[in-house]
Structures are given as structure tokens and as C-alpha cells.
Enzyme design. Sequence first.
Site, PDB file in Angstrom:
ATOM      1  CD  GLU A  60      -1.438  -2.534   1.091  1.00  0.00           C
ATOM      2  OE1 GLU A  60      -0.178  -2.813   2.142  1.00  0.00           O
ATOM      3  OE2 GLU A  60      -2.731  -3.016   1.098  1.00  0.00           O
ATOM      4  CG  HIS A 129     -11.834  -7.915   6.929  1.00  0.00           C
ATOM      5  ND1 HIS A 129     -10.685  -8.645   7.361  1.00  0.00           N
ATOM      6  CD2 HIS A 129     -10.694  -7.873   5.285  1.00  0.00           C
ATOM      7  CE1 HIS A 129     -10.368  -9.939   6.832  1.00  0.00           C
ATOM      8  NE2 HIS A 129      -9.803  -9.202   5.183  1.00  0.00           N
TER       9      HIS A 129
HETATM   10  C1  LIG Z   1      -1.711  -4.729   4.353  1.00  0.00           C
HETATM   11  C2  LIG Z   1      -2.875  -5.871   3.751  1.00  0.00           C
HETATM   12  N1  LIG Z   1      -3.069  -5.593   2.545  1.00  0.00           N
HETATM   13  C3  LIG Z   1      -4.173  -6.097   1.704  1.00  0.00           C
HETATM   14  C4  LIG Z   1      -4.603  -6.968   2.576  1.00  0.00           C
HETATM   15  C5  LIG Z   1      -5.567  -8.206   1.725  1.00  0.00           C
HETATM   16  N2  LIG Z   1      -5.298  -9.442   0.836  1.00  0.00           N
HETATM   17  C6  LIG Z   1      -5.761 -10.944   1.659  1.00  0.00           C
HETATM   18  S1  LIG Z   1      -4.529 -12.177   1.165  1.00  0.00           S
HETATM   19  C7  LIG Z   1      -3.996 -11.387   0.263  1.00  0.00           C
HETATM   20  C8  LIG Z   1      -3.554 -11.942  -0.944  1.00  0.00           C
HETATM   21  C9  LIG Z   1      -2.015 -12.366  -0.457  1.00  0.00           C
HETATM   22  O1  LIG Z   1      -1.446 -13.410  -1.405  1.00  0.00           O
HETATM   23  P1  LIG Z   1       0.047 -13.625  -1.100  1.00  0.00           P
HETATM   24  O2  LIG Z   1       0.618 -13.177   0.041  1.00  0.00           O
HETATM   25  O3  LIG Z   1       0.540 -14.577  -2.176  1.00  0.00           O
HETATM   26  O4  LIG Z   1      -0.733 -14.922   0.210  1.00  0.00           O
HETATM   27  P2  LIG Z   1      -1.236 -16.383  -0.077  1.00  0.00           P
HETATM   28  O5  LIG Z   1      -2.355 -15.473   0.071  1.00  0.00           O
HETATM   29  O6  LIG Z   1      -1.381 -16.565  -1.548  1.00  0.00           O
HETATM   30  O7  LIG Z   1      -1.248 -17.403   1.008  1.00  0.00           O
HETATM   31  C10 LIG Z   1      -4.153  -9.823   0.230  1.00  0.00           C
HETATM   32  C11 LIG Z   1      -3.918  -9.165  -0.780  1.00  0.00           C
HETATM   33  C12 LIG Z   1      -3.963  -7.729   3.929  1.00  0.00           C
HETATM   34  N3  LIG Z   1      -4.297  -8.584   4.038  1.00  0.00           N
HETATM   35  N4  LIG Z   1      -3.330  -7.131   4.875  1.00  0.00           N
END
Ligand SMILES: Cc1ncc(C[n+]2csc(CCOP(=O)(O)OP(=O)(O)O)c2C)c(N)n1
Lengths: 337, 415
Positions: A60, A129
Amino acid sequence: MTNRNMIQALNSAMDVALGQDPNTLILGEDVGYFGGVFRCTAGLQKKYGLHRVFDTPIAEGGIVAVAIGMGVAGLRPVVEIQFADYVYPAVDQIVSELARIRYRSGGEYFVPMTIRMPCGGGIRGGQTHSQSPEGIFTHVCGLKTVIPSNPYDAKGMLLSAIEDDDPVIFLEPKRLYNGPFDGDPDKPALSWTEHADGEVPDGHYTVPLGKARVVRPGQALTLITYGTLVHVALAACEASGIDAEVIDLRSLVPLDTDTIMASVQRTGRAVVAHEATRTSGFGAELVAQIQEDCFWHLEAPVERVTGWDTPYPHAFEWDYFPGQKRMIAAMRRTLEA
Amino acid sequence: METIPEQTRLHIPQPESRPGEQPDFSRIEVPHAGEAGRPDPLIDARQMPDLSRALIRVLNRENKAVGPWANGISADTLREGLKLMLTTRVYDDRLFRVQRQGKLSFYVKSTGEEAVSVAAAMALRSGDMLFPSYRQQGLFIARGHNLVDMMCHCLSNTRDAARGRQMPVMYTWKAGNIFTISGNLGTQLPQAVGWAMGAAYKNQDHIAAGWVGDGTTAEGDFHHALTFASVYQAPVILNVVNNQWAISSYQGVAGGEHATFAERGKGYGIPALRVDGNDFLAVHAATRWAAARARKLGGPTLIEHVTYRVEAHSTSDDPSGYRPMEEAQAWPLGDPIERLKAHLIEIGEWSEEQHRQMHRTIAEKMQAAYKEAETFGTLNDGPQLPRGTMFEDVFKQPLPHHIRQRAQLEEEHND
Ligand SMILES: Cc1ncc(C[n+]2csc(CCOP(=O)(O)OP(=O)(O)O)c2C)c(N)n1
Ligand SMILES: [Mg+2]
């Protein structure tokens, strides 16, 4: 005129903005091909191209920082932060940079950025959330902070925000995306189809930032609120029979003090309501301004209806949420004082 | 107004395939098992052979364990690993179904990624501190956390250790030395570094390990973790679980197009291992290597686990909107459970019949655990924690305004 929910209204605003100005572009996590986790940008990448609506790395702080650079390069970035709860890694770029670039450069530089983010509870999102961080942004000089409560305002205000040459924090109460919500989770969900404010013009129009709206005229007291609680407030008046004047602020900075003060000076009683936590919430600013401008008109202490001073607890979402009961109790206290 | 040409010079990364197209994993090179060399764990970081572009694999196509990373792990340990991975999968399936019945607000599966957490937990000591993301439930299961307790958390019921305050899957288990899980991506990784610095400060030989997803490596916190781990040579293992996707964005959006995630370690002088994350033995061996290095104060290690997110991101997600439905079948590194099972059968230590029996036993155990968990309530039914408890633990002692607000909440309910 088409009936739209808030998601479709926001989508339509961005569609218009992308169509009218080739310098406008949209960036954020999952906003591109997929169209956003709430589908607000659905179809826009397909319509305007990969380079106009694209996914960003999950960073972000990085998103806002590069959008600042883009803004300085003459573009008009519209940023989506997936949830307001995830804006904090960007706070340094927003507070120390975005908000002050015009000021510190003596007006040489400016960044016409809009940062959209879903906020508020009511979807069982727990503490990460559900947050309403508007008070963090209203406390920073150099940011406009706005929050629509219906599809019509959402589209008109988003176009105003995008066209504004100053940075705008655009908060979207996610519980209202699909329909108005009166605070009772046990009732079947409503949709915007039956609602007058779900009628949204197809083309360009704006709702000015800084103009509140009296959504219910009344005599007994003035109930000042915004976002999800606008609908809770209307239902609370209905349920209690209290003839409150309900003001939907729509914009917190700039604040429409004329509308607030004219109403409070007439009714002599005021309640301010928001979903965010109480201590140092935007309600505190409202109460302060009301006592400054209306002290001699007040018949009773100004009441605050807010979320509690705790993180938003998953299992106790509806005990946390400032629903009709809490609102009616505050209105009664004001009337009985 | 100046016009922008249709084609700009701005590069926008694109995945190989989208819904309706053929899955394409040709970018993933799959070297033979046993090819990657294994340096001494205490090797000077500057002498470290480059394993950040390699793919450390132990199980070959004949399901045999080969090469320098196959370090004589006992059949009993392997069977235990198989059981824990299968337990994790059955647990996920069970809770997913319960979510679909409306009894949980949300769920996250780790299907296909079980080796990443189970093998790592088994390669570490119980005193080592773990800082997972929301997709490492296998760590809890491998460390022997009570399934009923885990379910009670997800049900936000009266036995939820997080006291109803967190969404499902955000476990907390201090007794098991696993940190409370955050929904904010990446925050745990530099915290793991700090814990490891604390252990070194106290002259203990415990180490820390943290996990983030491929997408999360973009967050500043990932880079803070690498900087501090390098500067203070913290006894920590930094794991990147590259499951190819971050919700709808593929790993290229996190910068995987131009370098591997393991290669991020290089610039910080942190030895990095890139591992076949669906190879139980490889994950186990790599974690053991990194743990040995950290425990002897050889410094941090970055491990990239190459794996695949077989299911949706979460119960709120529908991947058919952004990736081909058949992608999971096309994934070149197979399934971690199937591969370990085939290996055990190959070495004469397991059979299809034993596997079926084990599956049945786990399923029965899961069924019984869930039944018990429900007796402590679900999100909407049965016994509930007193609502006033939400004011506790904001601070050690509630402040006067918490006491006032708690009373006000009770009054709301007495009307
Ligand atoms: C600071 C933050 N930004 C955005 C999110 C929303 N979000 C939750 S999971 C996710 C994707 C994460 O992907 P990855 O790091 O590849 O982990 P995976 O879910 O594939 O295990 C996002 C964008 C969040 N939880 N925290
Ligand atoms: Mg991922």
C-alpha cells in the site's frame, strides 16, 4: 437513468472518468483483470486497456507513493486500497507526502489523487475488515475526506473527487454496497432497486464535496451522521417516532458547517453518530464545532453515538455496531435533558 | 488535452493464461531431483553457491529420495509427516464444508501446500518460535495443537482462545510457541526477526521462523525483515510460500517475472534456498539446514517454497474468474501428500490399504472433534461468550471509559 447498486455506481463513475480523460488511470490490488474483490472496477480493464486499469504489488505504501509520482507526472491516479484496514502501510506517504506536497512546494506541485477504500463493519470481517479510519485522515491538513451513503452520491462524489486537483480520501461503507442497511442484521438484506437514491444517471454529473444533505427534515433535534449510519438514523427515527432532522454529512473535510449550524440553532439539540471508535473520533470535532457556534442555542448536552473503544470484534460485531437502540437512547437522553 | 497512445511504453505483467485458455507452466523449470548441491550449513554467506535459482528436490520420478539433500529421515518420521499432512487436508475440507453451512464466517484452505508447513514444523524444535500467515494451519497441526481448540477458534465460540475477536483461521497458541496471526499481510516477518534477536540477546539457542506469501513479499515489512535479519545476523528462517497466486494476481505482479523470490536474499547477503515446496523431504531438509545454521549463529536463511494454491484464495473468492479451472492439474510439481505416500510405498514402508485406513481414522477423528467443538457454540448458535468480554484485553486493565461503555452496552440489552 439506471438503477444501480453502490458498486455499479462507483464503476460507472470510473467508467466516465476514464472515458473523458486519458490521463486518468486506476491502480490497486486485484483491480485489473479481476475487477476488484468487491467488483468495483469490473470490466474497466477490458474496456480501457491494460495500462489504464492495472493490478499492483501488495504494497500500500508503494501504491500511494508511485501514484504520487504519477500525479506529479501529470496523470490523475485513482487508487483502490482493498480495505481501509490495510491503508496503514501507506500512512507515511499519505500524511507526510501526499497531503503536503502542494504546501511544501509553495503551490508548485500538486497531486490530484483519489484514494478509494471500503470501510465500516457489518460483514463479519472482524478487526481487519471493518474499520472506519476517517478520523485519522480528517486530522491531517491537506486531505479531503468524504464518505457517500448511497449510489447516487457515490457516483457524483467520486467524479468530483477524481476531478479535484487535491488529494481525496474516498471512503466507501461496504455494508451499503448492495443495499441500504438499517442496522438490523436479522432482517432480510435490502437492495438499492427500491430506493430513490439507487437511480443513477448514466453519464457525467457531480455531487460537490463539502455539501451536506438533509435526508429527513425534523424539529425535535438534529442528528448528524454519515455513511452506513445514515440509514440506521432514519430507521431509528421511524422506530422511535422522534422527529429528528437527519443530516448526512457526505463530506467531513470540507465540512458543511452552514447546514449543521442552521439546523442545530433551530432545534437546540444535537446528536452526532459514527461507526468509528469514540475517543478522538470525528464526532469529537463535530461536538466541538457545535458548541463553538451554537452554545447559546443548545437546550441539552450534545450526545455522541459511536462504536466502542475496542477493536472491531468478530463475534460481537452487532454489540459493537452503533445500531438503532444506541441511537434512540442517545436521542431520548438529549430530549429529556 | 494531450492524448495517450493506445500502446504505451508502460510494462504491465500478465500471467501465461486466463480462464478459457490452456494452463501454461513452461516458465517453471523442473530440474532432476538430487541435482542441487548441499553446502555446509555454516558456510560463509559470501562463499554460498547460488541455490536461489535452483530448485532443491529430493523425490525423483521413481519416488526415490536422492541426492545430497536426502539426509536419512526415518520411515517413522515420514509416516508421521504423511499423517499430519493428511490431517491438515481433512481438517481444511471439514471446515470448508462447515463454512458453506453458514457456521463459520470465513475459511482459508491450504490444499496442496501442506508440506510447506508440516515438514517445516517437524524440522524445528518445539522451543523455536513460529510466525505464520493465515495459510500455515499445518504448523499448528504438526505441533500437536488440539483440533477441537482449533475448530473452536474458527467457530468464535466459548472455547475460542482469541475470545471471539478474530476472524476464523487467525489462530493464537502461546503454549505451542506460535504467534497470534495477523490479517495485515507481512507484519509477522520482521517480528520473527525481532524474536530471533531476542533469543540471541538472551543467549538461548532457540530460533524463529516466519512465513509470508509470494504476494506479500511486495510489502515493506518483507524488506524490513531481510534488512534487520542481515544486519543483526538474526537466528531466523524467512519463508516465502510462492503458491503462484495472491488472490487474483499471479506471482509476476509481486516481481516474480524478473527474479525468483529466493534471489531477494542476495542483495542482503542472506543465503537463500529455492525449494520444491511439494516435496516433503526437500522442505524438511532445507528447513533443517537453515535451522542448523541459525542455531549455531550462522545467521538467517531465506527459503522460497515453490508450490501451488490449489483452491480458492478463501471462501470469499472464486478463482474461475481469473485463472483456468484446469490449472491445478497442470501444476508440474504434483501433490505433496501423493508424492510422500508414493515414496513410502516405494521404499516398502506403506501401502494403499494402510493409507485408506489412516484416512478413515483421521476422518473419524475429525468428525468427533467437530461434534465436540460445536458443543461450545457456533458463531450464531449455542453458548456464547458474555458480550462484555469484548472490553477486556484492550489493555491489561480496562480503562474507566471501557467500564462505562461496558455498562452502557449491558443497558442496551436490558431495555
Ligand atoms: C496489508 C494488507 N493488504 C492487503 C490485504 C488483503 N489480502 C489478503 S490476502 C491477500 C493476498 C496475499 O497473497 P500471498 O501473499 O501470495 O499469500 P497467499 O494468500 O497466496 O497465501 C491480500 C491482497 C491484507 N490482508 N493486508
Ligand atoms: Mg500466494
